[in-house]
Design an enzyme around this catalytic site. Structure first.
Site, PDB file in Angstrom:
ATOM      1  N   CYS A  88       0.845  -1.148  -0.052  1.00 57.01           N
ATOM      2  CA  CYS A  88      -0.014  -0.087  -0.036  1.00 57.01           C
ATOM      3  C   CYS A  88       0.819   1.202  -0.094  1.00 57.01           C
ATOM      4  O   CYS A  88       1.745   1.571  -0.844  1.00 57.01           O
ATOM      5  CB  CYS A  88      -0.872  -0.129   1.173  1.00 57.01           C
ATOM      6  SG  CYS A  88      -2.281   1.238   1.101  1.00 57.01           S
ATOM      7  N   ASP A 113      -9.693  -5.559  -5.015  1.00 55.63           N
ATOM      8  CA  ASP A 113      -9.334  -4.637  -4.269  1.00 55.63           C
ATOM      9  C   ASP A 113     -10.142  -3.620  -4.604  1.00 55.63           C
ATOM     10  O   ASP A 113     -10.065  -2.874  -5.663  1.00 55.63           O
ATOM     11  CB  ASP A 113      -8.030  -4.158  -4.456  1.00 55.63           C
ATOM     12  CG  ASP A 113      -7.219  -3.447  -3.499  1.00 55.63           C
ATOM     13  OD1 ASP A 113      -8.136  -2.644  -2.827  1.00 55.63           O
ATOM     14  OD2 ASP A 113      -6.191  -3.432  -3.488  1.00 55.63           O
ATOM     15  N   HIS A 144      -7.853  -5.746  -0.624  1.00 54.64           N
ATOM     16  CA  HIS A 144      -6.532  -4.926  -0.269  1.00 54.64           C
ATOM     17  C   HIS A 144      -5.889  -5.554   0.942  1.00 54.64           C
ATOM     18  O   HIS A 144      -4.769  -5.786   0.957  1.00 54.64           O
ATOM     19  CB  HIS A 144      -6.926  -3.842   0.106  1.00 54.64           C
ATOM     20  CG  HIS A 144      -5.950  -2.687   0.214  1.00 54.64           C
ATOM     21  ND1 HIS A 144      -4.996  -2.360  -0.868  1.00 54.64           N
ATOM     22  CD2 HIS A 144      -5.412  -1.878   1.086  1.00 54.64           C
ATOM     23  CE1 HIS A 144      -4.355  -1.418  -0.403  1.00 54.64           C
ATOM     24  NE2 HIS A 144      -4.285  -1.130   0.628  1.00 54.64           N
TER      25      HIS A 144
END
Lengths: 379, 171
Positions: A167, A324, A353
């Site tokens: 991320c 995601d 995610h």
């Protein structure tokens, strides 16, 4: 609900009532059994919502600190001669706790990689205070990461290392890898990396933080750092029914299933442990990335130096989670074409995610794939 | 709930042959939740929602700003009166501490580097010292100085060489 003392009081009162009722109904075994079952369920619910699960259990040692950042080394379990010589550094996002990578025994990516013979390190960014409101990506990538990596090399004795960014950690890792390609980075793994912000119609966060609707200056002037509660709201509001209602219904339906309860408890402990995002980094995230897509455009400036993705030469694996909704796949697909690496691989894995690395299927679908790619490149 | 369902299901089958009422309710609930989730997912992904979100946040910040400023000024004044440091003072100290920490980390890294270099140089120094001693011995033997002095010098060189080695080992 975990933070709502009124709910806690209500549950405790309900438990007391049920105990009294079960005493009275001792002469009616069938009804007493039902009430006992209900009582146990409520006890489990109370425990899950009011306590924290035991997480981040893999043994580790603290080897370096700088301001709030900490570098941990996980204690190896494999004999030294059988270990991969190239150590692995894990870098997670700035606004969540990194122990999602080591959630609980038996369901921990860190534990898996340590068992596979990697020398694993974790960079914990810590909890920024108001004094850190001016920290930017520049500081994280050119001050904190190089120093952590320097310490990693000193402790491991290795001159090369692998870097896994997830991320926002993937953004920092990409910037670092592009600006310091000669620091010994051999392998770069990017998980659900939000790098390309060109397709704004597909990126909900981009819509919410548009200049027309979101006054960045006012928010940062009021709070200094971006509060963790607001970030948490933003992440949950992407799927409000699933996150605010279905999540708890799923827990209620499975209160007599210890495996589901443990998994839910661990994940909820992590979700409710949010972290503020330093004001400077948040400004860059919104202005440079969400609004202007500067990284992919090649116009992002870090401490006066342009970030040129073609300078990134490490062997690259980019992992995309197909379901995601926080970082749609379009945000991670184009980096492959921009980097200067000759060895680059894109991997698409089913999952969300977070679920792609911490969900129930991660140990089958994701971790072995990452190990399969990394092992021959860590010799 | 599963034991309750089983009980109800058994009663249902034995008596009037109907399906489990709770299961039907659960299925209906799940279907409703799915459709509601889809509708809400599309709603939050719209410009209208983004605008509404922004408006609420803007209103909150605008309304709270004067109170926040007044509270900060009052607190600052009170702290000054009490001759106590303010939040800004602590923040400034913390920033300087962080910079000092960074410098210390750099100094530590440089010292470690020097230590590593010294450790690498030490064995080479020991190995180089032996040929030097031997060449000095042969040079002293061929000189025009009296033999006794040459021997004495050679002996002193031999004594010096082991001493250097011991020092390097101690490092």
């Amino acid at each position: 609900m975990a933070c709502d003392p009124y709910s806690v009081t209500q549950f405790a009162a309900m438990q007391d009532k049920l105990q009294n009722v079960s005493g009275v109904l001792a002469t009616h075994p069938t009804d007493a059994t039902q009430f006992t079952a209900m009582q146990e369920k409520l006890q489990t619910l109370n425990k899950v919502l009011t306590t924290k699960a035991p997480i981040a259990q893999s043994p580790k040692e603290l080897i370096w600190t700088l301001n709030k950042a900490k570098l941990y080394r996980y204690i190896p379990v494999v004999a030294k001669e059988k270990m991969h010589p190239v150590p692995l550094l894990l870098v997670f996002a700035l606004m969540n706790r990194p122990y999602i990578l080591d959630l609980r025994p038996g369901h921990s990516f860190v534990e898996f990689m340590v068992n596979q013979g990697y020398d694993v390190y974790l960079l914990d960014w810590g909890l920024p205070g108001i004094e850190d409101k001016n920290l930017k990506f520049d500081d994280y990538t050119l001050d904190y990461m190089p120093r952590a990596i320097r310490k990693l090399k000193e402790v491991s004795g290795a001159s090369e290392f692998s870097l896994l960014g997830w991320c926002i950690g993937a953004i920092l890792s990409t910037i670092y890898a592009s600006m310091r390609p000669d620091d010994g980075l051999r392998n770069l793994i990017l998980l659900t990396a939000p790098l390309d912000f060109s397709k704004k119609e597909l990126i909900t966060f981009g819509r919410w933080t548009d200049e027309r609707y979101f006054d960045l200056d006012k928010v940062l002037a009021a709070f200094g750092n971006m509060p963790g509660e607001m970030i948490d709201y933003g992440a949950k509001a992407l799927k409000p029914v699933e996150n605010y209602i279905c999540n708890y219904l799923r827990l209620w339906d499975n209160l007599d299933n210890p495996q589901v309860v443990q998994a839910w408890h661990a994940m909820n402990t992590w979700v409710t442990d949010g972290v503020s995002l330093a004001g400077g980094a948040f400004r860059q995230l919104i202005d440079d990335l969400y609004r202007n897509d500067r990284l992919m455009q090649g116009t992002m400036m870090i401490r006066g130096e342009r970030v040129n993705l073609s300078h990134l030469r490490a062997q690259l694996l980019t992992v995309i989670a197909e379901q995601d909704h926080i970082v749609p796949s379009c945000q991670s697909e184009t980096v492959i074409a921009k980097v200067g690496s000759t060895d680059k691989t894109e991997m698409r894995i089913p999952g969300g995610h977070i679920g792609v690395m911490a969900g129930s299927g991660a140990s089958k679908h994701t971790w072995p794939q990452i190990d399969g790619w990394l092992a021959p490149r860590s010799a | 709930m599963s034991s309750t369902q089983a009980t109800v299901g058994e009663v249902g089958k034995g008596s009037i042959g109907t399906t489990d009422a709770f299961k039907q309710w659960h299925d209906m609930r799940d279907v409703y939740m799915k459709s509601w989730a889809k509708v809400m997912g599309e709603a939050v992904n719209s410009d209208d929602y983004a605008k509404a979100n922004g408006t609420i946040l803007e209103s909150f910040l605008t309304v709270s700003a004067p109170f926040r400023d007044a509270q900060q000024k009052a607190m600052l004044g009170a702290l000054e009166q009490l001759n106590m440091p303010s939040r800004a003072d602590f923040v400034s100290l913390a920033e300087r501490l962080a910079n000092m920490e960074m410098l210390l980390d750099d100094i530590y890294a440089k010292l470690s580097q020097i230590q590593t270099l010294a450790t690498n140089v030490a064995p080479r120094t020991t190995q180089e010292a032996k040929p030097e001693a031997e060449s000095q011995q042969s040079a002293s033997a061929s000189s025009t100085r009296p033999m006794a002095e040459a021997n004495a010098e050679a002996k002193s060189q031999d004594r010096k060489t082991p001493a250097k080695t011991n020092k390097n080992r101690a490092r």
